[in-house]
Design a protein around this motif. Structure first.
Motif, PDB file in Angstrom:
ATOM      1  N   LEU A  89       0.828  -1.189   0.318  1.00  0.00           N
ATOM      2  CA  LEU A  89       0.074  -0.004  -0.010  1.00  0.00           C
ATOM      3  C   LEU A  89       1.065   1.294  -0.282  1.00  0.00           C
ATOM      4  O   LEU A  89       1.264   1.630   1.319  1.00  0.00           O
ATOM      5  CB  LEU A  89      -0.826   0.081   1.731  1.00  0.00           C
ATOM      6  CG  LEU A  89      -1.965  -0.623   1.051  1.00  0.00           C
ATOM      7  CD1 LEU A  89      -2.968  -1.037   2.685  1.00  0.00           C
ATOM      8  CD2 LEU A  89      -2.893  -1.349   0.172  1.00  0.00           C
ATOM      9  N   GLU A 140     -11.256   5.818  -1.687  1.00  0.00           N
ATOM     10  CA  GLU A 140     -10.253   4.730  -2.409  1.00  0.00           C
ATOM     11  C   GLU A 140      -9.327   4.838  -1.468  1.00  0.00           C
ATOM     12  O   GLU A 140      -9.044   2.665  -1.635  1.00  0.00           O
ATOM     13  CB  GLU A 140     -10.046   5.513  -4.126  1.00  0.00           C
ATOM     14  CG  GLU A 140     -10.816   5.827  -5.078  1.00  0.00           C
ATOM     15  CD  GLU A 140     -10.692   6.751  -5.925  1.00  0.00           C
ATOM     16  OE1 GLU A 140      -9.820   6.530  -6.650  1.00  0.00           O
ATOM     17  OE2 GLU A 140     -11.415   6.877  -7.055  1.00  0.00           O
ATOM     18  N   LYS A 144      -9.172   0.342  -0.235  1.00  0.00           N
ATOM     19  CA  LYS A 144      -8.013  -0.738  -0.342  1.00  0.00           C
ATOM     20  C   LYS A 144      -7.915  -0.655   0.946  1.00  0.00           C
ATOM     21  O   LYS A 144      -6.929  -2.112   1.410  1.00  0.00           O
ATOM     22  CB  LYS A 144      -6.872   0.171  -1.278  1.00  0.00           C
ATOM     23  CG  LYS A 144      -7.281   0.650  -2.263  1.00  0.00           C
ATOM     24  CD  LYS A 144      -5.776   1.069  -3.270  1.00  0.00           C
ATOM     25  CE  LYS A 144      -5.977   1.283  -4.785  1.00  0.00           C
ATOM     26  NZ  LYS A 144      -4.780   2.373  -5.002  1.00  0.00           N
ATOM     27  N   ARG A 148      -7.640  -5.880   2.405  1.00  0.00           N
ATOM     28  CA  ARG A 148      -6.660  -5.953   3.750  1.00  0.00           C
ATOM     29  C   ARG A 148      -6.847  -6.592   4.468  1.00  0.00           C
ATOM     30  O   ARG A 148      -7.037  -6.501   5.050  1.00  0.00           O
ATOM     31  CB  ARG A 148      -5.229  -5.199   3.761  1.00  0.00           C
ATOM     32  CG  ARG A 148      -5.116  -4.348   2.393  1.00  0.00           C
ATOM     33  CD  ARG A 148      -4.452  -5.202   1.327  1.00  0.00           C
ATOM     34  NE  ARG A 148      -3.843  -4.305   0.447  1.00  0.00           N
ATOM     35  CZ  ARG A 148      -4.363  -3.901  -0.617  1.00  0.00           C
ATOM     36  NH1 ARG A 148      -5.808  -4.347  -1.160  1.00  0.00           N
ATOM     37  NH2 ARG A 148      -3.938  -3.447  -1.785  1.00  0.00           N
TER      38      ARG A 148
END
Length: 330
Positions: A89, A140, A144, A148
């Motif tokens: 990330l 956004e 993400k 995870r």
């Protein structure tokens, strides 16, 4: 923080930087943020760093007491490292690690050191209003992050804000005298003037928490404070800093700081399939204010001096109580 940390020998700070392989050429204190202490450091190799020193005696969201806070803070920093290095990330501004892989160095019984790379970009400000496009960009990132698999180091978050019991105690002691410092009695009087509101909002929080807990929604990795003050706009988009609040929670812990209206979070729903729970959003927005009240009450009931930081805290306490009142009546 505006003020330098109490009883911290700067030589110990430079020794701690040595554990990260940094030999300091220049340093300057950065009086920014609220809670931790920061320095801009340039190493003798010309590389620039952003250094954070945490006061473990006042890091309740990481753990009660210095030893527990150190463990919790280390888990948070390790989680940021994992998200950045293992999960890839790129928006996670994670700390540098020492030669033995530690994300944190304890300077003394009270203070701990973390070192972050200097980030070029435009920092946001707390309270800044994002445009719809900017908010969607942050959503956004959160989509993400929330997708995870949580690293094993990810701390569990308590829904009840640390120190909330202290607020309940303070409400029973409004007829006495608070003697911790120059803001103690003014704080008691201010809280007394808002007693009915605070009691009502505490009751509302308990009711919302019971309903949200009862739904058993899945927990995800949350940042905890993804407001504009923790965003830096770089060349490739937004970066997220200040990962000491990372923890397992429902997604609304993060989303609530962007909006309390699920319709305004449509981009997140589009990306994840999850429609934010309106009551969970309300719960975490209320939790934010009550957490502030708890921290200010603890600060002003304890020993303190009149400084630029306590002056700012006093204004923050007054503003938070006014917000709790206006939000309850709107």
């Amino acid at each position: 923080m505006e003020d330098l940390p109490e009883k911290l020998n700067q030589e110990i700070l430079f020794q701690g930087l040595g554990d990260f392989g940094i030999s300091t050429a220049t340093s300057s204190y950065a009086p920014i943020g609220f809670g931790d202490y920061h320095w801009h450091i340039t190493g003798d190799d010309g590389q620039r760093w952003f250094v954070t020193v945490s006061d473990l005696e006042h890091k309740e969201h990481c753990g009660q007491g210095a030893a527990a806070a150190l463990r919790g803070l280390r888990r948070a920093m390790d989680t940021a490292v994992h998200l950045s290095e293992q999960d890839g990330l790129g928006f996670v501004v994670a700390p540098r690690t020492t030669a033995d892989g530690s994300s944190l160095v304890r300077l003394d019984p009270r203070y701990a050191l973390a070192v972050f790379p200097h980030v070029d970009g435009r920092p946001g400000e707390f309270g800044q209003k994002l445009t719809d496009q900017e908010q969607d960009q942050v959503l956004e990132l959160l989509a993400k992050l929330h997708s995870r698999t949580p690293p094993e180091t990810t701390p569990h978050t308590d829904l009840e804000p640390p120190g909330l019991r202290g607020v309940h105690t303070a409400l029973t002691e409004l007829s006495g005298t608070w003697t911790g410092g120059p803001f103690s009695e003014p704080a008691r009087e201010l809280l007394a003037g808002h007693e009915a509101t605070v009691r009502r909002r505490l009751s509302e929080f308990a009711e919302l928490a019971a309903r949200v807990r009862g739904r058993g929604a899945p927990l995800v990795v949350t940042h905890g404070e993804p407001h504009p003050g923790n965003l830096i706009l770089g060349g490739d988009g937004y970066l997220l800093v200040d990962w000491d609040t990372v923890g397992l929670a429902v997604p609304e812990r993060d989303l609530s700081l962007l909006s309390g209206d699920p319709a305004a979070l449509a981009r997140y729903t589009e990306l994840t399939g999850h429609t934010p729970d309106r009551e969970a959003l309300a719960l975490y927005r209320l939790r934010w204010s009550l957490l502030d009240v708890a921290e200010f009450v603890e600060w002003f009931r304890g020993e303190h001096r009149r400084t630029s930081d306590t002056e700012a805290a006093w204004q923050g306490f007054a503003d938070t109580l006014d917000h709790l009142h206006s939000d309850a009546t709107s």
